[in-house]
Design a protein around this motif. Structure first.
Motif, PDB file in Angstrom:
ATOM      1  N   GLY A 128      56.978  82.628 109.044  1.00 43.36           N
ATOM      2  CA  GLY A 128      56.561  82.688 107.651  1.00 43.36           C
ATOM      3  C   GLY A 128      55.319  83.537 107.457  1.00 43.36           C
ATOM      4  N   SER A 129      54.718  83.432 106.268  1.00 43.21           N
ATOM      5  CA  SER A 129      53.526  84.215 105.937  1.00 43.21           C
ATOM      6  C   SER A 129      52.625  83.391 105.033  1.00 43.21           C
ATOM      7  CB  SER A 129      53.912  85.519 105.238  1.00 43.21           C
ATOM      8  OG  SER A 129      54.504  85.232 103.976  1.00 43.21           O
ATOM      9  N   VAL A 130      51.367  83.815 104.936  1.00 43.26           N
ATOM     10  CA  VAL A 130      50.407  83.189 104.025  1.00 43.26           C
ATOM     11  C   VAL A 130      49.708  84.294 103.241  1.00 43.26           C
ATOM     12  CG1 VAL A 130      48.368  81.721 103.784  1.00 43.26           C
ATOM     13  CG2 VAL A 130      50.031  81.236 105.591  1.00 43.26           C
ATOM     14  N   HIS A 131      49.700  84.172 101.913  1.00 43.69           N
ATOM     15  CA  HIS A 131      48.969  85.079 101.040  1.00 43.69           C
ATOM     16  C   HIS A 131      47.968  84.272 100.215  1.00 43.69           C
ATOM     17  CE1 HIS A 131      52.451  87.637 101.940  1.00 43.69           C
ATOM     18  NE2 HIS A 131      51.748  88.671 101.501  1.00 43.69           N
ATOM     19  N   TYR A 132      46.932  84.955  99.728  1.00 44.36           N
ATOM     20  CA  TYR A 132      45.916  84.309  98.889  1.00 44.36           C
ATOM     21  C   TYR A 132      45.647  85.177  97.669  1.00 44.36           C
ATOM     22  CZ  TYR A 132      41.366  82.910  97.096  1.00 44.36           C
ATOM     23  OH  TYR A 132      40.359  82.511  96.267  1.00 44.36           O
ATOM     24  N   LEU A 133      45.448  84.516  96.504  1.00 47.91           N
ATOM     25  CA  LEU A 133      44.949  85.207  95.327  1.00 47.91           C
ATOM     26  C   LEU A 133      44.141  84.235  94.487  1.00 47.91           C
ATOM     27  CD1 LEU A 133      47.574  85.739  92.514  1.00 47.91           C
ATOM     28  CD2 LEU A 133      47.967  84.175  94.380  1.00 47.91           C
ATOM     29  N   GLY A 134      43.282  84.771  93.642  1.00 45.74           N
ATOM     30  CA  GLY A 134      42.464  83.952  92.754  1.00 45.74           C
ATOM     31  C   GLY A 134      42.904  84.110  91.315  1.00 45.74           C
ATOM     32  N   LEU A 135      42.993  83.005  90.607  1.00 42.96           N
ATOM     33  CA  LEU A 135      43.481  83.033  89.223  1.00 42.96           C
ATOM     34  C   LEU A 135      42.364  82.888  88.194  1.00 42.96           C
ATOM     35  CD1 LEU A 135      46.673  80.794  89.664  1.00 42.96           C
ATOM     36  CD2 LEU A 135      46.494  83.299  89.692  1.00 42.96           C
TER      37      LEU A 135
END
Length: 401
Positions: A66-73
Motif C-alpha cells: 500500500g501507500s500513505v499520503h498526507y495533505l492539510g485541509l
C-alpha cells in the motif's frame, strides 16, 4: 478540493482536525496505523485539519504493497482570525472542509477512520458516511478529565470531548482502542473493537553503541517528552535528588519542558543536584538521548484518564533498547516485567521510586545489558507497526457495510 490519486486498491481516508504532518511530535499514533494499513495493502490518505500541502504528498517510509499520503485541509482557523470567526468555525463549520474533500474524490474510500474528532466534527463526518454508506471507524486514545481541558467541567472543549466519547464514537461502525480500558468500555456498549497500542517502525530504528565516557554517573536516567497533566515529573525529580544527596552517582536528564516549567512543577523548589533540565530536543536526536541512558523513568497516577490512555514514551524507550522504570498504569503490566524490560515501582510516590532507584544502582553491568536486549525484543514483538497489519486489515474487512 484536490482529488486523491488512487491506484485501484481500496483506499482509506484517515481524517481528524488535529493530525500532525509526518515527523512532528504527536504524529506517531496516526502514522503507525497508516503504515500498518499500507502493509496490509491499503492506500491511506491522511487528511488533517491543520494547514499543509494542498495536494497529497507521499510518505516514502512504508513497508508493504500500500501507500500513505498526507495533505492539510486547513479546518483550523488562522491565528489572525477574530473570536467570532473562530466560534463560527468551531460550532458550525468544524468538519465541513473534510466532507467537501471527501465529496471531491473520484472514488469513495472503503472506510473513513477518524482520529481525535470532537462533537462538531463528528456531526458532519458521521452524516457524510451514513449518506454515502461508508463505514466510519473511530480511533480512541483518551478519556479526558475536566482538569485536562480549558474551562473545566462546563467548558466547551470538555463538553465536546464528552459528547464524542459517550455518544458519537459508540455509534461508529467500529472502534480502534489504544487500551484495554477503552476496549472494555466500548465492547460493553456493543461496539466492534480492536485494541492497538501505539506503534513505531521499531525494525528500522538503529540502536547505536553507547558512549561511556570517563566520569559517567553510576546510573543515567532520562525523561523525554511533555509532562502535561499525566506524568508526575516532580516526583521523579524529588526521588532522584533524594538518592543523589545520599551519595549515589545518579543523573537524570530531562528533555522537553523548559527550566521555568520544571520550577513551576516543583512549586518553586530549586532543581536538585543530579538533575539536568535540557529543554527541547530536535525529534531526530531523541533516540540517541534515550539510548545513552540506563533507564527512562515514567510515573503516573492511576486516575481514569491515565488508565484509558497508553504512554507512547514507554514504547519509544523500549524501541530504543532502553528499559523503563515505571509504576503500572494502563496496560503497562502486560509489557513491563520486573527486571526484564525494566523495573516496576510499587506506586507513583517519591518513596516508591526512591526504593526502585536504589535497586537499579545495585544491578550489575551484565544484568543491565540483558534488560536492554529484552526491552528491544518486547518493542519488536509488541509495538512495531508490522505486527498490526493483519489485525487492522481483518478488522476493516469485518466492518464493511
Amino acid at each position: 478540493m484536490p482529488a486523491t490519486p488512487v491506484t485501484g486498491r481500496a483506499w482509506v481516508a484517515l481524517v481528524g482536525p488535529f493530525l500532525f504532518p509526518w515527523g512532528q511530535p504527536g504524529s506517531r499514533r496516526v502514522y503507525g496505523m497508516a503504515r500498518s494499513l499500507a502493509a496490509a495493502g491499503y492506500d491511506v490518505v491522511v487528511a488533517s485539519g491543520e494547514e499543509g500541502p494542498s495536494t497529497p504528498t507521499r510518505l516514502d517510509e512504508v513497508d508493504g504493497p500500500g501507500s500513505v499520503h498526507y495533505l492539510g485541509l486547513g479546518e483550523i482557523p488562522s491565528a489572525q482570525a477574530g473570536r467570532l470567526a473562530r466560534s463560527v468555525q468551531w460550532f458550525l463549520r468544524w468538519g465541513q472542509r473534510t466532507v467537501h474533500w471527501l465529496d471531491a474524490q473520484p472514488t469513495r474510500p472503503s472506510h473513513v477512520l477518524v482520529a481525535g474528532g470532537d462533537a462538531p466534527y463528528m456531526v458532519h463526518l458521521r452524516r457524510w458516511c451514513r449518506r454515502n454508506a461508508i463505514p466510519l471507524v473511530a480511533d480512541v486514545v483518551d478519556w479526558y478529565s475536566p482538569r485536562q481541558m480549558r474551562g473545566g467541567v462546563l467548558g466547551p472543549p470538555h463538553l465536546s470531548a464528552k459528547a464524542a466519547l459517550r455518544y458519537y464514537y459508540p455509534r461508529c461502525d467500529g472502534i480502534i482502542a489504544v487500551s484495554s480500558f477503552l476496549e472494555r468500555h466500548y465492547r460493553n456498549r456493543g461496539s466492534r473493537v480492536l485494541r492497538v497500542p501505539p506503534t513505531l517502525d521499531v525494525q528500522n530504528l538503529p540502536v547505536h553503541p553507547r558512549r561511556d565516557g570517563t566520569g559517567a554517573p553510576e546510573l543515567r536516567l532520562v525523561y523525554a517528552g511533555t509532562p502535561g497533566r499525566k506524568d508526575l515529573i516532580a516526583n521523579i525529580i524529588r526521588a532522584v535528588g533524594r538518592v543523589h544527596r545520599a551519595g549515589a552517582g545518579i543523573e537524570l536528564r530531562i528533555y522537553g519542558p523548559a527550566p521555568e516549567q520544571v520550577r513551576d512543577l516543583l512549586d518553586g523548589e530549586p532543581t536538585p543536584p543530579g538533575v539536568r533540565v535540557l529543554g527541547r530536543l530536535p525529534q531526530h536526536e531523541i533516540p540517541r538521548a534515550l539510548q545513552e541512558a540506563d533507564f527512562s523513568v515514567l510515573l503516573r497516577e492511576p486516575a481514569r484518564f491515565v488508565q484509558a490512555g497508553f504512554p507512547t514514551k514507554f514504547c519509544e524507550s523500549l524501541a530504543n533498547s532502553t528499559p523503563v522504570i515505571a509504576n503500572l498504569t494502563s496496560d503497562l503490566g502486560g509489557y513491563l516485567h520486573h527486571r526484564s524490560e525494566g523495573l516496576v515501582c510499587d506506586d507513583h510516590s517519591v518513596d516508591g521510586l526512591t526504593g526502585t532507584l536504589r535497586e537499579a544502582l545495585r544491578l550489575s553491568a551484565a544484568e543491565r545489558k540483558v534488560m536492554r536486549e529484552l526491552a528491544r525484543r518486547r518493542a519488536l514483538d509488541s509495538f512495531d507497526f508490522r505486527v498490526y497489519a493483519q489485525p487492522l486489515g481483518a478488522f476493516l474487512d469485518d466492518v464493511r457495510l
